[in-house]
Write a protein that holds these residues in place. Sequence first.
Motif, PDB file in Angstrom:
ATOM      1  N   ASP A 344       0.916  -1.316  -0.075  1.00 26.63           N
ATOM      2  CA  ASP A 344      -0.162  -0.011   0.068  1.00 26.63           C
ATOM      3  C   ASP A 344       0.734   1.210   0.172  1.00 26.63           C
ATOM      4  O   ASP A 344       0.562   2.208  -0.750  1.00 26.63           O
ATOM      5  CB  ASP A 344      -0.864  -0.119   1.597  1.00 26.63           C
ATOM      6  N   GLU A 345       1.777   1.305   0.718  1.00 30.04           N
ATOM      7  CA  GLU A 345       2.845   2.410   0.827  1.00 30.04           C
ATOM      8  C   GLU A 345       3.579   2.587  -0.521  1.00 30.04           C
ATOM      9  O   GLU A 345       3.721   3.860  -1.174  1.00 30.04           O
ATOM     10  CB  GLU A 345       4.016   1.983   1.826  1.00 30.04           C
ATOM     11  N   ALA A 346       3.836   1.427  -1.301  1.00 30.27           N
ATOM     12  CA  ALA A 346       4.784   1.537  -2.402  1.00 30.27           C
ATOM     13  C   ALA A 346       3.942   2.208  -3.516  1.00 30.27           C
ATOM     14  O   ALA A 346       4.310   3.062  -4.439  1.00 30.27           O
ATOM     15  CB  ALA A 346       5.027   0.084  -2.880  1.00 30.27           C
ATOM     16  N   ALA A 347       2.417   2.079  -3.423  1.00 29.69           N
ATOM     17  CA  ALA A 347       1.581   2.546  -4.479  1.00 29.69           C
ATOM     18  C   ALA A 347       1.591   4.148  -4.670  1.00 29.69           C
ATOM     19  O   ALA A 347       1.471   4.450  -5.798  1.00 29.69           O
ATOM     20  CB  ALA A 347       0.032   2.230  -4.203  1.00 29.69           C
ATOM     21  N   ARG A 348       1.982   4.666  -3.668  1.00 30.83           N
ATOM     22  CA  ARG A 348       1.812   6.299  -3.851  1.00 30.83           C
ATOM     23  C   ARG A 348       2.873   6.616  -4.602  1.00 30.83           C
ATOM     24  O   ARG A 348       3.114   8.090  -4.887  1.00 30.83           O
ATOM     25  CB  ARG A 348       1.637   6.727  -2.387  1.00 30.83           C
ATOM     26  N   PHE A 349       4.037   6.032  -4.741  1.00 29.47           N
ATOM     27  CA  PHE A 349       5.222   6.399  -5.504  1.00 29.47           C
ATOM     28  C   PHE A 349       5.373   6.386  -6.839  1.00 29.47           C
ATOM     29  O   PHE A 349       6.051   6.954  -7.672  1.00 29.47           O
ATOM     30  CB  PHE A 349       6.400   6.103  -4.608  1.00 29.47           C
ATOM     31  N   VAL A 350       4.528   5.053  -7.374  1.00 38.20           N
ATOM     32  CA  VAL A 350       4.415   4.932  -8.698  1.00 38.20           C
ATOM     33  C   VAL A 350       4.059   5.924  -9.521  1.00 38.20           C
ATOM     34  O   VAL A 350       2.759   6.524  -9.304  1.00 38.20           O
ATOM     35  CB  VAL A 350       3.896   3.705  -8.848  1.00 38.20           C
ATOM     36  N   LYS A 351       4.410   6.107 -10.414  1.00 40.36           N
ATOM     37  CA  LYS A 351       3.992   7.416 -11.422  1.00 40.36           C
ATOM     38  C   LYS A 351       2.884   6.740 -12.458  1.00 40.36           C
ATOM     39  O   LYS A 351       2.895   5.457 -12.559  1.00 40.36           O
ATOM     40  CB  LYS A 351       4.963   8.091 -12.102  1.00 40.36           C
ATOM     41  N   SER A 352       2.150   7.682 -13.230  1.00 46.19           N
ATOM     42  CA  SER A 352       1.074   6.780 -14.130  1.00 46.19           C
ATOM     43  C   SER A 352       1.991   6.302 -15.388  1.00 46.19           C
ATOM     44  O   SER A 352       3.303   6.840 -15.534  1.00 46.19           O
ATOM     45  CB  SER A 352       0.705   8.163 -14.823  1.00 46.19           C
ATOM     46  N   GLN A 353       1.692   5.203 -15.577  1.00 45.35           N
ATOM     47  CA  GLN A 353       2.437   4.126 -16.569  1.00 45.35           C
ATOM     48  C   GLN A 353       3.841   3.545 -15.873  1.00 45.35           C
ATOM     49  O   GLN A 353       4.421   2.963 -16.571  1.00 45.35           O
ATOM     50  CB  GLN A 353       2.824   4.822 -17.974  1.00 45.35           C
ATOM     51  N   GLY A 354       3.774   3.702 -14.531  1.00 44.57           N
ATOM     52  CA  GLY A 354       4.752   3.224 -13.744  1.00 44.57           C
ATOM     53  C   GLY A 354       4.967   1.750 -13.460  1.00 44.57           C
ATOM     54  O   GLY A 354       3.618   1.237 -13.694  1.00 44.57           O
ATOM     55  N   ARG A 355       5.898   1.181 -12.968  1.00 44.81           N
ATOM     56  CA  ARG A 355       5.893  -0.346 -12.702  1.00 44.81           C
ATOM     57  C   ARG A 355       6.175  -0.707 -11.169  1.00 44.81           C
ATOM     58  O   ARG A 355       6.832   0.177 -10.393  1.00 44.81           O
ATOM     59  CB  ARG A 355       6.803  -1.229 -13.438  1.00 44.81           C
ATOM     60  N   LEU A 356       5.392  -1.664 -10.467  1.00 46.24           N
ATOM     61  CA  LEU A 356       5.602  -1.944  -9.207  1.00 46.24           C
ATOM     62  C   LEU A 356       5.985  -3.397  -9.343  1.00 46.24           C
ATOM     63  O   LEU A 356       5.342  -4.429  -9.620  1.00 46.24           O
ATOM     64  CB  LEU A 356       4.503  -1.899  -8.412  1.00 46.24           C
ATOM     65  N   LEU A 357       7.227  -3.581  -8.624  1.00 46.10           N
ATOM     66  CA  LEU A 357       7.724  -4.954  -8.653  1.00 46.10           C
ATOM     67  C   LEU A 357       7.725  -5.545  -7.318  1.00 46.10           C
ATOM     68  O   LEU A 357       7.886  -4.780  -6.119  1.00 46.10           O
ATOM     69  CB  LEU A 357       9.338  -4.742  -8.751  1.00 46.10           C
ATOM     70  N   TYR A 358       6.927  -6.717  -7.171  1.00 48.08           N
ATOM     71  CA  TYR A 358       6.560  -7.510  -5.893  1.00 48.08           C
ATOM     72  C   TYR A 358       7.397  -8.891  -5.837  1.00 48.08           C
ATOM     73  O   TYR A 358       7.289  -9.542  -6.754  1.00 48.08           O
ATOM     74  CB  TYR A 358       5.147  -7.740  -5.733  1.00 48.08           C
ATOM     75  N   VAL A 359       8.335  -8.792  -4.874  1.00 48.26           N
ATOM     76  CA  VAL A 359       9.330  -9.862  -4.496  1.00 48.26           C
ATOM     77  C   VAL A 359       9.171 -10.470  -3.525  1.00 48.26           C
ATOM     78  O   VAL A 359       9.061  -9.711  -2.268  1.00 48.26           O
ATOM     79  CB  VAL A 359      10.727  -9.678  -5.076  1.00 48.26           C
ATOM     80  N   THR A 360       9.193 -11.746  -3.103  1.00 46.44           N
ATOM     81  CA  THR A 360       9.575 -12.438  -1.859  1.00 46.44           C
ATOM     82  C   THR A 360      10.182 -13.619  -1.970  1.00 46.44           C
ATOM     83  O   THR A 360      10.334 -14.252  -3.062  1.00 46.44           O
ATOM     84  CB  THR A 360       8.122 -13.007  -1.052  1.00 46.44           C
ATOM     85  N   CYS A 361      11.020 -14.040  -0.922  1.00 47.21           N
ATOM     86  CA  CYS A 361      11.658 -15.319  -1.001  1.00 47.21           C
ATOM     87  C   CYS A 361      10.881 -16.575  -0.240  1.00 47.21           C
ATOM     88  O   CYS A 361      11.472 -17.109   0.559  1.00 47.21           O
ATOM     89  CB  CYS A 361      13.026 -15.150  -0.772  1.00 47.21           C
ATOM     90  N   SER A 362       9.551 -16.428  -0.481  1.00 48.40           N
ATOM     91  CA  SER A 362       8.706 -17.512   0.283  1.00 48.40           C
ATOM     92  C   SER A 362       7.889 -17.836  -1.017  1.00 48.40           C
ATOM     93  O   SER A 362       7.510 -17.152  -1.967  1.00 48.40           O
ATOM     94  CB  SER A 362       7.610 -16.784   0.997  1.00 48.40           C
ATOM     95  N   VAL A 363       7.661 -19.178  -0.842  1.00 47.78           N
ATOM     96  CA  VAL A 363       6.954 -20.065  -1.959  1.00 47.78           C
ATOM     97  C   VAL A 363       5.490 -19.877  -1.509  1.00 47.78           C
ATOM     98  O   VAL A 363       4.547 -20.459  -2.381  1.00 47.78           O
ATOM     99  CB  VAL A 363       7.454 -21.189  -1.995  1.00 47.78           C
ATOM    100  N   LEU A 364       5.119 -19.511  -0.355  1.00 51.57           N
ATOM    101  CA  LEU A 364       3.555 -19.681   0.133  1.00 51.57           C
ATOM    102  C   LEU A 364       2.580 -18.605  -0.652  1.00 51.57           C
ATOM    103  O   LEU A 364       3.054 -17.548  -0.700  1.00 51.57           O
ATOM    104  CB  LEU A 364       3.551 -19.356   1.420  1.00 51.57           C
ATOM    105  N   ARG A 365       1.570 -19.263  -1.050  1.00 54.32           N
ATOM    106  CA  ARG A 365       0.463 -18.427  -1.664  1.00 54.32           C
ATOM    107  C   ARG A 365       0.159 -17.322  -1.029  1.00 54.32           C
ATOM    108  O   ARG A 365      -0.234 -16.326  -1.358  1.00 54.32           O
ATOM    109  CB  ARG A 365      -0.656 -19.613  -1.931  1.00 54.32           C
ATOM    110  N   GLU A 366      -0.002 -17.542   0.427  1.00 57.36           N
ATOM    111  CA  GLU A 366      -0.367 -16.593   1.361  1.00 57.36           C
ATOM    112  C   GLU A 366       0.141 -15.329   1.356  1.00 57.36           C
ATOM    113  O   GLU A 366      -0.212 -14.113   1.499  1.00 57.36           O
ATOM    114  CB  GLU A 366      -0.642 -16.973   2.971  1.00 57.36           C
ATOM    115  N   GLU A 367       1.401 -15.325   1.018  1.00 58.16           N
ATOM    116  CA  GLU A 367       2.336 -14.229   1.018  1.00 58.16           C
ATOM    117  C   GLU A 367       2.582 -13.793  -0.388  1.00 58.16           C
ATOM    118  O   GLU A 367       3.072 -12.743  -0.607  1.00 58.16           O
ATOM    119  CB  GLU A 367       3.847 -14.702   1.560  1.00 58.16           C
ATOM    120  N   ASN A 368       1.841 -14.310  -1.397  1.00 56.53           N
ATOM    121  CA  ASN A 368       2.451 -13.799  -2.901  1.00 56.53           C
ATOM    122  C   ASN A 368       0.856 -13.682  -3.407  1.00 56.53           C
ATOM    123  O   ASN A 368       0.486 -12.528  -3.401  1.00 56.53           O
ATOM    124  CB  ASN A 368       3.309 -15.014  -3.601  1.00 56.53           C
ATOM    125  N   GLU A 369       0.700 -14.746  -4.291  1.00 55.91           N
ATOM    126  CA  GLU A 369      -0.697 -14.473  -5.070  1.00 55.91           C
ATOM    127  C   GLU A 369      -1.829 -13.648  -4.220  1.00 55.91           C
ATOM    128  O   GLU A 369      -2.599 -12.989  -4.590  1.00 55.91           O
ATOM    129  CB  GLU A 369      -1.303 -15.575  -5.747  1.00 55.91           C
TER     130      GLU A 369
END
Length: 430
Positions: A344-369
């Motif tokens: 949620d915090e990250a969303a405020r910095f992305v400009k229009s047409q910008g990108r947000l990369l989400y990464v975790t080093c966990s394989v669990l669905r709860e933390e990802n999708e």
Amino acid sequence: MTPGARVAAAIEVLADIEARKRPAADVLKEWGLSHRFAGSKDRAAIGSLVFDALRRRSSSAFIMGEDSARAIMLGALHQARGLSVTEIAALCSGEGHAPAPLSEAETTHLAAPDLTDAPPSVAGDFPQWLESAFAAVFGATVVAETAALALRAPLDLRVNTLKTTREKALTSLAHLHAGRAPLAPDGLRLPLTPDGRGPALSAEPDYLKGRVEIQDEGSQLAALCSHAQAGEQALDLCAGAGGKTLAIAAMMGNKGQIYATDADARRLAPIYKRLERAGARNVQVRAPRRDQDVLADLEGKCDLVMVDAPCTGTGTWRRNPDAKWRIRPGALEQRIAEQDQALDEAARFVKSQGRLLYVTCSVLREENEDRLKRFLAAHPDYRSEPPRLMAEKAGLPELDGFASPFGYGLRLTPLTSGTDGFFIALLTRE
Ligand SMILES: C[S@@+](CC[C@H](N)C(=O)[O-])C[C@H]1O[C@@H](n2cnc3c(N)ncnc32)[C@H](O)[C@@H]1O
């Protein structure tokens, strides 16, 4: 120390870890300090035995029919190192400082180790309370996937293209038998010694001069999926020690600007030296300050915001097997809340047409999708980039083979991609 004495010391350390519920690294360090006769090779060999035993803790206890430190170590000599009962008996001579000779029951168990009736959490060596979460991600391959997470990890390096090329690094690290990492274009892979130790890289000129960085291939691929370009404005919101900051600085060829921050200023401490060593000159570290919004000027301005989120680290269990037995159910809920907050915090910095990369080093669905699903529902101006496009734009179309079946992003695992476990997804803002 004899090989048998090292096994006896590893049993002692394992018993201490269990009795005092202390992190393995701390107990190993204390053991070294209170056994000054043990040389550095002895300490490294004992550490390697302890980590092998922790990787295979459940299955080792299962085949031995008990979960004492001795049973786990003896079982792991078979499970992790493939030693036969005769070889294990030779180590347990009872002479000098070696462990006591094998009992009749131990000999019987080690002669015919059997995991036939073992539940998935035992066959795959992971905490039982995570069985349903792992089954939800991996289905029929849960044992194969988690067993691969219980193997040793290779040592991966990223060649710093600000300073050298992969071909040059291959030549200068040939004495360590460096080879190309299979997927990452700037990755090198170094083999481990037969007892599971990596080379002493900290004394290598290539490392000291910042021509290579230690970074798992999966983490390198995550950075590449950001599509960072020279001249862009990028924010690494969860920069920590800066592993991914350094990777995108190299991708951007030192052109443009990267802002590196972290909620915890102490986590940023190592980044300054690492940036200097790597010759990364386009990074501004914005350490958090109490009562001050140090990122206020970046609102709606960034082409790229990276959220390398805090997570349970289930994908890194090969390197940190102690962590898998220390993780408690509440930790998952806590990480999930932190992930939602960081996104949620990250969303405020992305400009229009910008990108947000989400990464975790966990394989669990709860933390990802599941986190992305919530985020996308709350932020209708974001779209998830189809994995095929994300992989193609990264110049790595083969990564599409690791597309998650649950709607968003890629899931890398030791079994499928030969990397640590990672989840990588790219969102774009309208
Ligand atoms: C997985 S680590 C980052 C590793 C680092 N990016 C690297 O590649 O070496 C996650 C980091 O996120 C930080 N963190 C957690 N919640 C945060 C938030 N809401 N905003 C910024 N950083 C946060 C943690 O302090 C931790 O250092």
